[in-house]
Design a protein around this motif. Sequence first.
Motif, mmCIF file in Angstrom:
data_model
loop_
_atom_site.group_PDB
_atom_site.id
_atom_site.type_symbol
_atom_site.label_atom_id
_atom_site.label_comp_id
_atom_site.label_asym_id
_atom_site.label_seq_id
_atom_site.Cartn_x
_atom_site.Cartn_y
_atom_site.Cartn_z
ATOM 1 N N PHE A 190 -30.425 -18.813 6.531
ATOM 2 C CA PHE A 190 -30.684 -17.397 6.240
ATOM 3 C C PHE A 190 -31.935 -17.229 5.373
ATOM 4 C CE2 PHE A 190 -26.928 -14.509 7.211
ATOM 5 C CZ PHE A 190 -26.305 -15.366 8.096
ATOM 6 N N GLY A 191 -32.522 -18.327 4.918
ATOM 7 C CA GLY A 191 -33.788 -18.231 4.204
ATOM 8 C C GLY A 191 -33.728 -18.465 2.708
ATOM 9 N N ALA A 192 -32.546 -18.808 2.189
ATOM 10 C CA ALA A 192 -32.453 -19.075 0.747
ATOM 11 C C ALA A 192 -33.391 -20.222 0.386
ATOM 12 C CB ALA A 192 -31.020 -19.422 0.374
ATOM 13 N N THR A 193 -34.071 -20.084 -0.753
ATOM 14 C CA THR A 193 -35.017 -21.119 -1.155
ATOM 15 C C THR A 193 -34.470 -22.002 -2.261
ATOM 16 O OG1 THR A 193 -36.032 -19.364 -2.444
ATOM 17 C CG2 THR A 193 -37.142 -20.016 -0.410
ATOM 18 N N GLU A 194 -33.378 -21.529 -2.908
ATOM 19 C CA GLU A 194 -32.717 -22.357 -3.911
ATOM 20 C C GLU A 194 -31.235 -22.353 -3.567
ATOM 21 O OE1 GLU A 194 -33.968 -21.696 -8.084
ATOM 22 O OE2 GLU A 194 -31.823 -21.671 -8.503
ATOM 23 N N ILE A 195 -30.679 -23.522 -3.314
ATOM 24 C CA ILE A 195 -29.272 -23.620 -2.937
ATOM 25 C C ILE A 195 -28.644 -24.706 -3.809
ATOM 26 C CG2 ILE A 195 -27.621 -24.006 -1.057
ATOM 27 C CD1 ILE A 195 -30.098 -23.454 0.858
ATOM 28 N N VAL A 196 -27.924 -24.266 -4.820
ATOM 29 C CA VAL A 196 -27.309 -25.193 -5.768
ATOM 30 C C VAL A 196 -25.820 -25.277 -5.431
ATOM 31 C CG1 VAL A 196 -26.840 -25.672 -8.189
ATOM 32 C CG2 VAL A 196 -28.988 -24.560 -7.526
ATOM 33 N N VAL A 197 -25.327 -26.509 -5.267
ATOM 34 C CA VAL A 197 -23.924 -26.700 -4.897
ATOM 35 C C VAL A 197 -23.208 -27.434 -6.028
ATOM 36 C CG1 VAL A 197 -22.326 -27.711 -3.226
ATOM 37 C CG2 VAL A 197 -24.500 -26.751 -2.450
ATOM 38 N N ALA A 198 -22.071 -26.894 -6.443
ATOM 39 C CA ALA A 198 -21.298 -27.484 -7.538
ATOM 40 C C ALA A 198 -19.938 -27.942 -7.037
ATOM 41 C CB ALA A 198 -21.123 -26.462 -8.656
ATOM 42 N N ASP A 199 -19.521 -29.134 -7.475
ATOM 43 C CA ASP A 199 -18.213 -29.680 -7.105
ATOM 44 C C ASP A 199 -17.912 -30.823 -8.079
ATOM 45 O OD1 ASP A 199 -16.495 -29.505 -4.172
ATOM 46 O OD2 ASP A 199 -16.095 -31.262 -5.424
ATOM 47 N N LEU A 200 -16.722 -31.411 -7.918
ATOM 48 C CA LEU A 200 -16.336 -32.565 -8.732
ATOM 49 C C LEU A 200 -16.465 -33.877 -7.964
ATOM 50 C CD1 LEU A 200 -12.998 -31.050 -10.068
ATOM 51 C CD2 LEU A 200 -14.863 -31.789 -11.555
ATOM 52 N N ASN A 201 -16.574 -33.761 -6.633
ATOM 53 C CA ASN A 201 -16.507 -34.935 -5.759
ATOM 54 C C ASN A 201 -17.927 -35.414 -5.429
ATOM 55 O OD1 ASN A 201 -16.528 -36.466 -3.308
ATOM 56 N ND2 ASN A 201 -14.485 -35.713 -2.790
ATOM 57 N N PRO A 202 -18.342 -36.584 -5.961
ATOM 58 C CA PRO A 202 -19.728 -37.035 -5.756
ATOM 59 C C PRO A 202 -20.085 -37.232 -4.285
ATOM 60 C CG PRO A 202 -18.442 -38.673 -7.008
ATOM 61 C CD PRO A 202 -17.541 -37.503 -6.762
ATOM 62 N N HIS A 203 -19.116 -37.685 -3.480
ATOM 63 C CA HIS A 203 -19.387 -37.892 -2.059
ATOM 64 C C HIS A 203 -19.745 -36.571 -1.379
ATOM 65 C CE1 HIS A 203 -19.115 -39.437 1.989
ATOM 66 N NE2 HIS A 203 -18.243 -38.486 2.269
ATOM 67 N N ARG A 204 -18.985 -35.536 -1.704
ATOM 68 C CA ARG A 204 -19.243 -34.238 -1.081
ATOM 69 C C ARG A 204 -20.558 -33.639 -1.584
ATOM 70 N NH1 ARG A 204 -13.484 -31.199 0.038
ATOM 71 N NH2 ARG A 204 -12.758 -32.737 1.546
ATOM 72 N N LEU A 205 -20.897 -33.905 -2.839
ATOM 73 C CA LEU A 205 -22.180 -33.410 -3.356
ATOM 74 C C LEU A 205 -23.349 -34.092 -2.652
ATOM 75 C CD1 LEU A 205 -21.334 -33.103 -7.154
ATOM 76 C CD2 LEU A 205 -21.773 -31.241 -5.543
ATOM 77 N N ALA A 208 -23.671 -32.429 0.585
ATOM 78 C CA ALA A 208 -24.314 -31.117 0.402
ATOM 79 C C ALA A 208 -25.830 -31.287 0.303
ATOM 80 C CB ALA A 208 -23.770 -30.425 -0.839
ATOM 81 N N ALA A 209 -26.261 -32.309 -0.436
ATOM 82 C CA ALA A 209 -27.704 -32.545 -0.577
ATOM 83 C C ALA A 209 -28.311 -32.905 0.774
ATOM 84 C CB ALA A 209 -27.956 -33.650 -1.599
ATOM 85 N N ASP A 210 -27.587 -33.733 1.552
ATOM 86 C CA ASP A 210 -28.088 -34.116 2.873
ATOM 87 C C ASP A 210 -28.192 -32.907 3.806
ATOM 88 O OD1 ASP A 210 -28.137 -36.699 2.009
ATOM 89 O OD2 ASP A 210 -26.266 -37.304 3.006
ATOM 90 N N LEU A 211 -27.335 -31.906 3.578
ATOM 91 C CA LEU A 211 -27.266 -30.768 4.503
ATOM 92 C C LEU A 211 -28.096 -29.581 4.032
ATOM 93 C CD1 LEU A 211 -23.464 -30.974 5.395
ATOM 94 C CD2 LEU A 211 -25.387 -31.541 6.885
ATOM 95 N N GLY A 212 -28.838 -29.738 2.942
ATOM 96 C CA GLY A 212 -29.776 -28.662 2.608
ATOM 97 C C GLY A 212 -29.693 -28.122 1.198
ATOM 98 N N ALA A 213 -28.730 -28.603 0.384
ATOM 99 C CA ALA A 213 -28.713 -28.146 -1.007
ATOM 100 C C ALA A 213 -29.992 -28.607 -1.689
ATOM 101 C CB ALA A 213 -27.488 -28.689 -1.729
ATOM 102 N N THR A 214 -30.610 -27.740 -2.481
ATOM 103 C CA THR A 214 -31.829 -28.125 -3.196
ATOM 104 C C THR A 214 -31.481 -28.816 -4.511
ATOM 105 O OG1 THR A 214 -31.944 -25.899 -4.142
ATOM 106 C CG2 THR A 214 -33.237 -26.318 -2.152
ATOM 107 N N ALA A 215 -30.259 -28.611 -4.998
ATOM 108 C CA ALA A 215 -29.781 -29.303 -6.194
ATOM 109 C C ALA A 215 -28.260 -29.321 -6.147
ATOM 110 C CB ALA A 215 -30.252 -28.594 -7.455
ATOM 111 N N THR A 216 -27.665 -30.310 -6.808
ATOM 112 C CA THR A 216 -26.205 -30.349 -6.899
ATOM 113 C C THR A 216 -25.814 -30.512 -8.364
ATOM 114 O OG1 THR A 216 -26.131 -32.743 -6.567
ATOM 115 C CG2 THR A 216 -25.931 -31.368 -4.605
ATOM 116 N N ILE A 217 -24.634 -30.012 -8.685
ATOM 117 C CA ILE A 217 -24.112 -30.119 -10.050
ATOM 118 C C ILE A 217 -22.727 -30.735 -9.963
ATOM 119 C CG2 ILE A 217 -23.404 -28.855 -12.121
ATOM 120 C CD1 ILE A 217 -25.215 -26.543 -11.163
ATOM 121 N N ASN A 218 -22.535 -31.875 -10.614
ATOM 122 C CA ASN A 218 -21.178 -32.386 -10.750
ATOM 123 C C ASN A 218 -20.593 -31.786 -12.025
ATOM 124 O OD1 ASN A 218 -18.770 -33.754 -11.123
ATOM 125 N ND2 ASN A 218 -19.518 -35.506 -9.936
#
Length: 340
Positions: A190-205, A208-218
Motif C-alpha cells: 500500500f506504499g508505507a515507507t516505515e513498517i515496524v513490527v513488534a513481537d516476542l518471538n525472534p523467529h517471527r520477527l 517479518a523483516a524478510d517480508l518487508g518490515a523496515t525494523a523489528t522490535i522484540n
Amino acid sequence: MTTMQAAVLRGIQQLAIEERPVPEPGPGEVLVQVNAVGVCGSDVHYYQHGRIGDFVVERPMVLGHESGGVIAGVGPGVDASRMGQRVSVEPGVPDLTCPECLAGRYNLCPDMRFFATPPIDGSLAGFVTVHAAFAHPVPGSISDDAAALLEPLSVGVWACRKGRVSAGSRVLITGAGPIGLVATQCARAFGATEIVVADLNPHRLKLAADLGATATINVADTPLSEAGTEPTVLLECSGHPGATVDGLRTLNRASRAVLVGMGDDGLPLPLTFIQSREIEVTGTFRYANTWPTAIALAASGQVDVDSLVTGHFPLAESEAALLAAERDPLAVKSVINPQQ
Ligand SMILES: [Zn+2]
C-alpha cells in the motif's frame, strides 16, 4: 462420488474425521472440491475452548474457513463453464439484502453465514458449497496454498484500508503471527515507507523483516515506549492488552489505530491520550470486497503468502495441524490437504 471426509469438532479437544454426504449446490451456488485449507487461530480456539465470545459450538461443526480448490459442480442458474475453475473461497455469505449489505458493508451483515462459526459448517472437508460469487477464480500463478491463504491476506488488506495506509505511511504492527505478517506485506504494497513490527518471538520477527518490515522490535528486550517509533498507523494484530495500549501510546497526533487482533472488553483505553491527539480508533470485523485486491497482490508477487506455510497435513492429521503453532515456536501456518 457421494460421500466425503470432513474434520468435525464434536466437543472441546474432540476432533473426529467423519464420512459425510457430498453437499448438493443449491440455486446460485457452486460445489468446490477443497484442495487446501489454512488453519486459523479461530479454528484452534474453537478446538481448545468450544467458543469464541458469544459464538458457542453447541453441536458438531466442521472446522476451517481458509480454502482453495476447484469447482466440481454448479447449481441451478450458474454458468456451467465454471466447472474445473480454480478458486479461492470467500467463506462468509451475507444475505445481500439488509441495510448493511446494501451500504456495501456486507461484513457487518447480521445474517452472515460464515464458515466454521457456529452453527455453520466450515470447509475442512472434501467438498463445500458456496455462493458462486464468493468462489473467486484465481490465475495459475497462485498455488493451492495461496488460494486458501487469500483469506487471511484479505484481513491484512482490510486492516490497511481501515487504517488508510498509503504512500509514506509510518506503520506499527503489533503481533507477528500470520495476520501481522500479511499486514506487514500489505502495508508495504500500500506504499508505507516505515513498517515496524513488534513481537516476542525472534523467529517471527526475522520472518517479518524478510517480508518487508523496515525494523523489528522484540518487546521482551525493548518496551514499545522506549523504541522511539512514532507511527501514523497502528495495526494491532496480537489482541494482547499490553500491546494494544502500548501501541496506542506510541501514535503520532491525528493517527489511526486499527484493532485487528481479538481483544478484551475489559481493556481500559487511554482516552485522554486518544482525545488530545485526535486519534481515530476502529475495529475490523473480517473484510468486504477484498478478494480482487488480494488476488492481484498475490498474483503479481507483491505479497508472498506461500512463505508463511510451515507444514502440510492430510485431513486425518488435522488435529496435529491445529496444535502445530502451540507446540512449535517455528510454526507459522499449517495447511491441511482434504484430498489426502
Ligand atoms: Zn446483510
